[in-house]
Design a protein around this motif. Structure first.
Motif, PDB file in Angstrom:
ATOM      1  N   THR A  89      -0.997   5.119 -12.479  1.00 21.53           N
ATOM      2  CA  THR A  89      -0.176   6.285 -12.138  1.00 21.53           C
ATOM      3  C   THR A  89       0.394   6.157 -10.726  1.00 21.53           C
ATOM      4  N   CYS A  90      -0.469   5.854  -9.759  1.00 17.14           N
ATOM      5  CA  CYS A  90      -0.020   5.719  -8.369  1.00 17.14           C
ATOM      6  C   CYS A  90       0.833   4.467  -8.166  1.00 17.14           C
ATOM      7  N   TYR A  91       0.462   3.392  -8.832  1.00 22.16           N
ATOM      8  CA  TYR A  91       1.176   2.123  -8.672  1.00 22.16           C
ATOM      9  C   TYR A  91       2.604   2.230  -9.193  1.00 22.16           C
ATOM     10  N   ILE A  92       2.763   2.740 -10.414  1.00 25.12           N
ATOM     11  CA  ILE A  92       4.090   2.866 -11.026  1.00 25.12           C
ATOM     12  C   ILE A  92       4.927   3.908 -10.290  1.00 25.12           C
ATOM     13  N   ALA A  93       4.302   5.008  -9.875  1.00 22.03           N
ATOM     14  CA  ALA A  93       5.038   6.044  -9.129  1.00 22.03           C
ATOM     15  C   ALA A  93       5.580   5.481  -7.815  1.00 22.03           C
ATOM     16  N   THR A  94       4.820   4.584  -7.181  1.00 20.00           N
ATOM     17  CA  THR A  94       5.287   3.959  -5.938  1.00 20.00           C
ATOM     18  C   THR A  94       6.469   3.037  -6.202  1.00 20.00           C
ATOM     19  N   ILE A  95       6.378   2.226  -7.256  1.00 23.04           N
ATOM     20  CA  ILE A  95       7.457   1.297  -7.589  1.00 23.04           C
ATOM     21  C   ILE A  95       8.743   2.056  -7.910  1.00 23.04           C
ATOM     22  N   GLN A  96       8.627   3.130  -8.690  1.00 27.42           N
ATOM     23  CA  GLN A  96       9.795   3.891  -9.115  1.00 27.42           C
ATOM     24  C   GLN A  96      10.183   4.992  -8.125  1.00 27.42           C
ATOM     25  N   GLU A  97       9.469   5.042  -6.979  1.00 24.37           N
ATOM     26  CA  GLU A  97       9.766   5.999  -5.918  1.00 24.37           C
ATOM     27  C   GLU A  97       9.739   7.456  -6.425  1.00 24.37           C
ATOM     28  N   ASN A 148       7.545  13.001  -5.992  1.00 27.27           N
ATOM     29  CA  ASN A 148       6.954  14.263  -6.465  1.00 27.27           C
ATOM     30  C   ASN A 148       5.617  14.031  -7.157  1.00 27.27           C
ATOM     31  N   ILE A 149       5.497  12.910  -7.882  1.00 28.34           N
ATOM     32  CA  ILE A 149       4.221  12.570  -8.534  1.00 28.34           C
ATOM     33  C   ILE A 149       3.176  12.220  -7.481  1.00 28.34           C
ATOM     34  N   LEU A 150       3.580  11.448  -6.468  1.00 31.81           N
ATOM     35  CA  LEU A 150       2.638  11.025  -5.431  1.00 31.81           C
ATOM     36  C   LEU A 150       2.152  12.210  -4.595  1.00 31.81           C
ATOM     37  N   GLU A 151       3.016  13.188  -4.370  1.00 32.97           N
ATOM     38  CA  GLU A 151       2.598  14.365  -3.608  1.00 32.97           C
ATOM     39  C   GLU A 151       1.517  15.158  -4.343  1.00 32.97           C
ATOM     40  N   VAL A 152       1.618  15.227  -5.670  1.00 37.63           N
ATOM     41  CA  VAL A 152       0.589  15.912  -6.469  1.00 37.63           C
ATOM     42  C   VAL A 152      -0.668  15.048  -6.552  1.00 37.63           C
ATOM     43  N   LYS A 193       6.729   0.999   3.498  1.00 39.85           N
ATOM     44  CA  LYS A 193       6.478   2.205   2.721  1.00 39.85           C
ATOM     45  C   LYS A 193       6.322   1.890   1.242  1.00 39.85           C
ATOM     46  N   THR A 194       6.947   0.810   0.790  1.00 35.77           N
ATOM     47  CA  THR A 194       6.871   0.433  -0.625  1.00 35.77           C
ATOM     48  C   THR A 194       5.686  -0.471  -0.910  1.00 35.77           C
ATOM     49  N   LEU A 195       5.504  -1.496  -0.064  1.00 32.00           N
ATOM     50  CA  LEU A 195       4.486  -2.516  -0.351  1.00 32.00           C
ATOM     51  C   LEU A 195       3.076  -2.080   0.039  1.00 32.00           C
ATOM     52  N   ALA A 196       2.935  -1.353   1.164  1.00 29.26           N
ATOM     53  CA  ALA A 196       1.598  -0.975   1.627  1.00 29.26           C
ATOM     54  C   ALA A 196       0.833  -0.146   0.597  1.00 29.26           C
ATOM     55  N   PRO A 197       1.423   0.909  -0.009  1.00 26.88           N
ATOM     56  CA  PRO A 197       0.674   1.647  -1.036  1.00 26.88           C
ATOM     57  C   PRO A 197       0.298   0.786  -2.238  1.00 26.88           C
ATOM     58  N   MET A 198       1.179  -0.141  -2.615  1.00 29.66           N
ATOM     59  CA  MET A 198       0.893  -1.006  -3.759  1.00 29.66           C
ATOM     60  C   MET A 198      -0.281  -1.928  -3.462  1.00 29.66           C
ATOM     61  N   LEU A 199      -0.274  -2.539  -2.279  1.00 29.38           N
ATOM     62  CA  LEU A 199      -1.352  -3.464  -1.914  1.00 29.38           C
ATOM     63  C   LEU A 199      -2.675  -2.724  -1.744  1.00 29.38           C
ATOM     64  N   PHE A 200      -2.620  -1.523  -1.136  1.00 26.87           N
ATOM     65  CA  PHE A 200      -3.841  -0.748  -0.944  1.00 26.87           C
ATOM     66  C   PHE A 200      -4.443  -0.332  -2.282  1.00 26.87           C
ATOM     67  N   SER A 201      -3.606   0.138  -3.203  1.00 23.85           N
ATOM     68  CA  SER A 201      -4.115   0.561  -4.513  1.00 23.85           C
ATOM     69  C   SER A 201      -4.695  -0.620  -5.286  1.00 23.85           C
ATOM     70  N   LEU A 202      -4.091  -1.795  -5.122  1.00 21.36           N
ATOM     71  CA  LEU A 202      -4.638  -3.001  -5.772  1.00 21.36           C
ATOM     72  C   LEU A 202      -6.021  -3.340  -5.217  1.00 21.36           C
ATOM     73  N   PRO A 221      -8.636  14.526  -7.693  1.00 20.77           N
ATOM     74  CA  PRO A 221      -9.737  13.642  -7.276  1.00 20.77           C
ATOM     75  C   PRO A 221      -9.660  12.230  -7.841  1.00 20.77           C
ATOM     76  N   PHE A 222      -9.073  12.056  -9.017  1.00 17.25           N
ATOM     77  CA  PHE A 222      -9.000  10.727  -9.615  1.00 17.25           C
ATOM     78  C   PHE A 222      -7.919   9.858  -8.956  1.00 17.25           C
ATOM     79  N   THR A 223      -6.831  10.455  -8.516  1.00 13.05           N
ATOM     80  CA  THR A 223      -5.725   9.690  -7.947  1.00 13.05           C
ATOM     81  C   THR A 223      -5.667   9.736  -6.421  1.00 13.05           C
ATOM     82  N   ALA A 224      -6.330  10.721  -5.811  1.00 14.46           N
ATOM     83  CA  ALA A 224      -6.293  10.857  -4.352  1.00 14.46           C
ATOM     84  C   ALA A 224      -6.755   9.602  -3.613  1.00 14.46           C
ATOM     85  N   PRO A 225      -7.841   8.930  -4.035  1.00 10.75           N
ATOM     86  CA  PRO A 225      -8.255   7.719  -3.302  1.00 10.75           C
ATOM     87  C   PRO A 225      -7.216   6.617  -3.300  1.00 10.75           C
ATOM     88  N   PHE A 226      -6.308   6.602  -4.295  1.00 14.63           N
ATOM     89  CA  PHE A 226      -5.299   5.550  -4.382  1.00 14.63           C
ATOM     90  C   PHE A 226      -4.047   5.867  -3.567  1.00 14.63           C
TER      91      PHE A 226
END
Length: 441
Positions: free
Chosen positions: A356-364, A367-371, A195-204, A376-381
Motif C-alpha cells: 500500500t505504501c510502496y505503490i502509493a509512493t510510486i504513483q504519488e 492522500n493515501i499516504l496522509e491517511v 522524496k520519491t526514493l527515500a520512502p521506497m527504500l525505507f519501506s523495503l 497502525p499497520f501502515t504507519a511504520p512504513f
C-alpha cells in the motif's frame, strides 16, 4: 495485571543473551557493519580524488573538404570560444578547392597525426565523414570525438548564415529545460528524487526486517509452545511474562543490529570525509552537502534532531507492533506441522501494508499516504521517513506514535491471553471458535 507480567525481564535477558550468543547473528552483524563502513570510507576517498587533467589530442592537423555549399566554417575560432583543451591546438587547413580524390592524395602525403574531414550535402541532410589511413596513429574514438565538436561548429555556422546577431545567436543556442511541479512544490531534482526514493527504500528495509525477524519470533514462540518445556516454564513464569519477554528480546536484537549498521554508515561517511579532507583539503562530501541543501529547501524540520528522534521511536514501536503480531500468530500454533500455515496470518498484513505504501509512493498518491500515517499497520512504513524529510509535523508525528503505542499494548494483551489460553492445547486442532472461547474465559 502487574503480577501476570512479573519476571518478564528475566525472560527478556535470557532470550536476548541467547540471541547474542548465536554465531550467525554476530558474524552477520559484524561483517555487514564492516562492509558498510569500508564502502562509505572508500567512496569518500574515491570521490575526493581530483579528476585527471584533460590531455590535448594527438591530432595535429585536419584537412577540411567542405562541399556543403555554405561559407567556410572557422573551426579554430569555435574551439577557442568553447575552450576545448583537447583540440584547441589543432591546425585546420581548407582544401575545398580540391576534389575528394585530390584531397585524399594530399592527406596521404602526411597521414601521421593528421585527419581528413569531408563535409557533403546529401538530400535534406549533411554528412561529415572522417577519413583515417591505417598507418595513422589517431584512434577512431579520438577522431569521433573531434567530429562531434566540429558538428557543433558547423551547425553554429549554418545559423549564422541566416544573419542573426551574436545576441540572437546566443538566445537560439540556449537549451530549454522543462520541469513540472504544482504550486509551492520544490523543483530541485535532488529533492524530488529523495522524496520519491527515500520512502521506497525505507519501506523495503522495514519489510525485509519484518519478514526475517517476524518469522523468527513466530517460529520461536510456536516451537516452545509445542514442546514439553512449556509445562515446566509456566510453573515459574506467567504466560504473559513469557511471551512479552521473548518478543521484546528478539525485537531488541533486531533494532540493535540495525543501529549498529546505521552507526557504521555514519562513521564511514563522516570518518571517510575527515580522511579525504586530510588528503584533499578542498574536498566537500556530497552527502553532507545534500543534507544541508535539503534542510534549506525542505524546511527546518527536515533532518532535525527532534524529527529524527520521533521517527526512530515510531520505527521501533511499529516494528514491535508487527513483532507482537508475529507472536500472536505463533501463540495459535498447537502442532508443529501447522506452524507454516499459521505464520501466513502474520505475513499477510505485512505484505499488504508494505505494498500500500510502496505503490502509493510510486504513483504519488499523497492522500493515501496522509491517511496511512495514522493506521497502525501502515504507519511504520510511512510516518518515520515523512518526519525525517519534513513532510510531516511533530504534532502529527506524536499522534501517529500514540496510535501505534495504544495498538501495540492491545496486541500484547491479546497475544498474552491467547498464549495463556491455548498453552495446553498441544497437538489439538485450533479453530476460530476455540480462540473466541479462550478469550471469553
Amino acid at each position: 495485571m502487574k503480577n501476570k507480567f512479573r519476571k518478564w525481564t528475566d525472560v527478556y535477558k535470557f532470550t536476548l543473551q541467547q540471541v547474542f550468543k548465536k554465531k550467525g547473528f554476530k558474524v552477520v552483524t559484524v561483517l555487514v557493519a564492516f562492509g558498510i563502513f569500508a564502502v562509505a570510507v572508500l567512496l569518500n576517498i574515491l570521490s575526493a580524488k581530483p579528476e585527471k587533467d584533460v590531455e590535448p589530442s594527438s591530432i595535429e592537423k585536419v584537412y577540411v573538404l567542405d562541399e556543403s555549399g555554405f561559407t567556410e566554417t572557422d573551426y579554430s575560432a569555435y574551439l577557442q570560444a568553447v575552450d576545448d583543451i583537447r583540440f584547441k591546438h589543432i591546425n585546420f587547413e581548407n582544401v575545398s578547392n580540391l576534389s575528394k580524390q585530390q584531397a585524399i592524395e594530399k592527406y596521404e602525403e602526411n597521414p601521421e597525426n593528421n585527419l581528413l574531414v569531408v563535409v557533403t550535402a546529401k538530400d535534406e541532410a549533411f554528412e561529415m565523414e572522417g577519413i583515417l589511413l591505417e598507418e595513422s596513429s589517431i584512434s577512431k574514438k579520438e577522431a569521433q570525438s573531434l567530429l562531434e565538436v566540429m558538428i557543433g561548429a558547423f551547425n553554429t555556422n549554418k545559423i549564422m548564415q541566416v544573419g542573426l546577431t551574436q545576441e540572437e545567436l546566443a538566445m537560439v543556442m540556449t537549451p530549454i529545460v522543462t520541469l513540472y511541479s504544482e504550486v509551492g512544490e520544490d523543483t530541485s531534482i535532488v529533492v524530488v528524487l529523495l522524496k520519491t526514493l527515500a520512502p521506497m527504500l525505507f519501506s523495503l528495509l522495514l519489510y525485509f526486517m519484518l519478514l526475517l525477524h517476524g518469522l523468527t519470533i513466530s517460529r520461536e514462540v510456536s516451537t516452545e509452545k509445542t514442546s514439553k518445556l512449556v509445562e515446566t516454564l509456566i510453573t515459574k513464569v506467567h504466560p504473559y511474562a513469557l511471551i512479552t519477554g521473548k518478543v521484546l528480546a528478539v525485537s531488541s536484537a533486531a533494532v540493535i543490529q540495525v543501529l549498529v549498521w546505521f552507526f557504521a554508515l555514519l562513521t564511514g561517511v563522516f570518518g571517510g570525509n575527515a580522511i579525504a579532507r586530510s588528503v584533499y583539503p578542498e574536498y566537500q562530501n556530497s552527502v553532507i552537502a545534500i543534507i544541508k541543501m535539503l534542510r534549506e529547501s525542505m524546511g527546518e524540520m527536515a533532518f532535525s534532531i527532534p524529527a529524527l528522534i520521533l521517527a526512530f521511536i515510531i520505527f521501533c514501536v511499529g516494528f514491535l507492533f508487527f513483532c507482537f503480531l508475529a507472536g500472536l500468530a505463533g501463540s495459535m500454533v498447537s502442532k508443529s506441522e501447522d506452524a507454516a500455515s499459521i505464520q501466513n496470518l502474520f505475513q499477510l498484513p505485512v505484505v499488504v501494508s508494505w505494498l500500500t505504501c510502496y505503490i502509493a509512493t510510486i504513483q504519488e498518491k499523497d492522500n493515501i499516504l496522509e491517511v496511512a500515517r495514522y493506521i497502525p499497520f501502515t504507519a511504520p512504513f510511512s510516518a518515520p521517513i515523512d518526519l525525517i524529510l519534513g513532510k510531516m509535523g511533530l504534532i502529527n508525528g506524536l499522534i501517529s506514535a500514540g496510535v501505534l503505542i495504544l495498538f501495540s499494548i492491545g496486541v500484547i494483551i491479546l497475544s498474552a491471553k491467547i498464549y495463556k489460553g491455548l498453552i495446553l492445547y498441544s497437538g489439538q486442532k485450533i479453530n476460530l471458535r476455540t480462540i473466541i472461547d479462550t478469550l471469553k474465559n
